[in-house]
Scaffold this active site. Structure first.
Site, mmCIF file in Angstrom:
data_model
loop_
_atom_site.group_PDB
_atom_site.id
_atom_site.type_symbol
_atom_site.label_atom_id
_atom_site.label_comp_id
_atom_site.label_asym_id
_atom_site.label_seq_id
_atom_site.Cartn_x
_atom_site.Cartn_y
_atom_site.Cartn_z
ATOM 1 C CD GLU A 115 -6.784 1.152 8.031
ATOM 2 O OE1 GLU A 115 -6.460 1.078 9.240
ATOM 3 O OE2 GLU A 115 -6.690 2.199 7.366
ATOM 4 C CG HIS A 147 -1.697 1.270 1.389
ATOM 5 N ND1 HIS A 147 -2.703 1.646 0.517
ATOM 6 C CD2 HIS A 147 -1.601 2.283 2.310
ATOM 7 C CE1 HIS A 147 -3.201 2.825 0.905
ATOM 8 N NE2 HIS A 147 -2.549 3.225 1.986
ATOM 9 C CE LYS A 188 -6.545 8.660 5.581
ATOM 10 N NZ LYS A 188 -6.558 7.305 5.054
ATOM 11 N NE ARG A 193 6.405 10.090 -1.148
ATOM 12 C CZ ARG A 193 5.558 9.357 -0.419
ATOM 13 N NH1 ARG A 193 4.476 9.914 0.080
ATOM 14 N NH2 ARG A 193 5.777 8.095 -0.200
#
Ligand code: MN
Length: 403
Positions: A189, A121, A241, A130
């Site tokens: 998760e 991930h 989040k 990036r």
């Protein structure tokens, strides 16, 4: 011979703990097959007579007080239930159909920490946002990267989620705009629940860390990618989040997961001594993500596994407390998105649809790059070995439109 529900997530090998609501009263409960039992009813059968338990311990809004009794007691409670059902028909105790009762959030969560412990991930996100040549930042292989999340918006499976509004920077714009997020994503998760406390200033050594983990749940760490992209520099995730995370209602104990231990991926370069551990400290837990559209059609969008985690739970806990940070019972430490090595095992839409460049075709013919209003996202998790199955059930939530 009793029916021990060997093909169910909630087989005789599991015996998880959760909080069931019956006629407005909350009870510590367990589940066998599709039936829910309160521990108070089981206590009435004399199952725990050999233990000294505080009065009313099983009538509670949360598992925290029960967990506080310590693993020696909670393990014995679990084993007593297991022994009882091996010898007695489940119909000998009051029970409630799992599909007809309401489960509430299992623990009163003090603090919530989210890690970033899947190498796949972190690599995928690094490539997208990036630099493909330096996808992992220099610290990533040396410590389990994490951030402090917000516990107030963690809700139990089945709670609807409202699409959040916020600031985003449109492509090619030089000023942000305000409005509903256009890029709502799930994050596959697992979360573990702290079951033992360390005092402020004390560390939890990696080789003792298992004692501090009560059990695990499934965890969907909902994310607004467009808000995240604009806000996260330099202090990390914030409003992208903290609008919601969904937790499954049944806490599966570490003891129940014992048969499914596996080794973690090899760590190279070697980690610092306080993070070193040799042995099987990861778990082989299969994970599915299903998106159901408003037309009620299901599409499996990911099949991953907890065993892919580069950093194990005990390393996360050792690292989190190496500075003397104190853990409290009921704290939640989540793994971070669990992506596997192949595109069909990626743990977020960001990766599955690769930043919107590879939309996924759903079984009703529509396509998705992110989650649409009316979609229901369901995580499932289960471990299997021979005849033994231990599962987590479902962690599910529907995304409602912004108002
Ligand atoms: Mn996350």
């Amino acid at each position: 011979m009793q029916n021990l529900y060997n093909h169910s997530d909630f087989s005789i090998h599991n015996i998880p703990f959760g909080i069931v609501v019956i006629n407005g009263q909350t009870y510590v409960s367990t589940r066998l097959g599709d039936e829910v039992f309160t521990l108070e009813d089981l206590q009435g059968k004399g199952l725990f007579d050999h233990l000294t338990l505080p009065n009313g311990i099983f009538r509670s809004n949360f598992l925290n007080d029960f967990i506080s009794l310590g693993k020696k007691i909670t393990s014995e409670v679990r084993l007593s239930i297991q022994r009882y059902f091996k010898q007695n028909n489940p119909d000998s105790v009051s029970h409630y159909p799992a599909g007809e009762v309401t489960m509430s959030l299992p623990v009163r969560i003090g603090d919530y920490t989210d890690f970033y412990s899947s190498r796949e991930h972190a690599t995928n996100v690094g490539i997208m946002f990036r630099d493909p040549a330096n996808a992992l930042l220099p610290n990533w292989l040396h410590l389990p990267v994490g951030y402090h999340g917000r516990s107030s918006s963690i809700v139990v499976s089945g709670t609807d989620i409202k699409r959040p509004k916020g600031q985003t920077l449109p492509v090619d714009a030089d000023k942000p705009v305000f409005g509903p997020s256009k890029q709502i994503d799930f994050e596959l998760e697992m979360a573990f629940i702290v079951g033992k406390e360390n005092a402020l200033g004390e560390t939890i050594p990696v080789d003792k860390a298992e004692d501090y983990i009560f059990g695990l749940t499934l965890f969907n760490d909902w994310s607004a990618r467009d808000i995240q992209k604009w806000e996260y520099v330099p202090l990390g995730p914030f409003l992208a989040k903290n609008f919601a995370s969904t937790m499954s209602p049944w806490v599966v104990t570490l003891e129940a997961l014992e048969p499914f231990r596996v080794e973690s991926p090899k760590q190279e370069p070697e980690v610092l001594p306080y993070l070193q551990c040799n042995g099987k400290y990861n778990y082989d837990i299969q994970l599915d993500v299903i998106i159901s559209t408003a037309e009620n059609k299901d599409t499996l969008v990911s099949h991953s596994n907890f065993k892919y985690m580069y950093w194990s739970m005990i390393q996360q806990l050792a690292h989190h407390t190496v500075n003397g940070c104190n853990m409290r019972i009921g704290d939640v430490l989540a793994s971070g998105t669990i992506s596997g090595p192949t595109p069909d095992s990626y743990g977020s839409m960001l990766e599955i649809a690769w930043k919107g460049t590879k939309p996924v075709t759903m079984s009703d013919g529509t396509t998705r790059s992110f989650i649409a209003d009316g979609d229901t996202v369901t995580l499932k998790g289960y471990a299997e070995k021979g005849d033994i199955r231990v599962g987590f059930g479902e962690c599910t939530a529907t995304l409602l439109p912004s108002e």
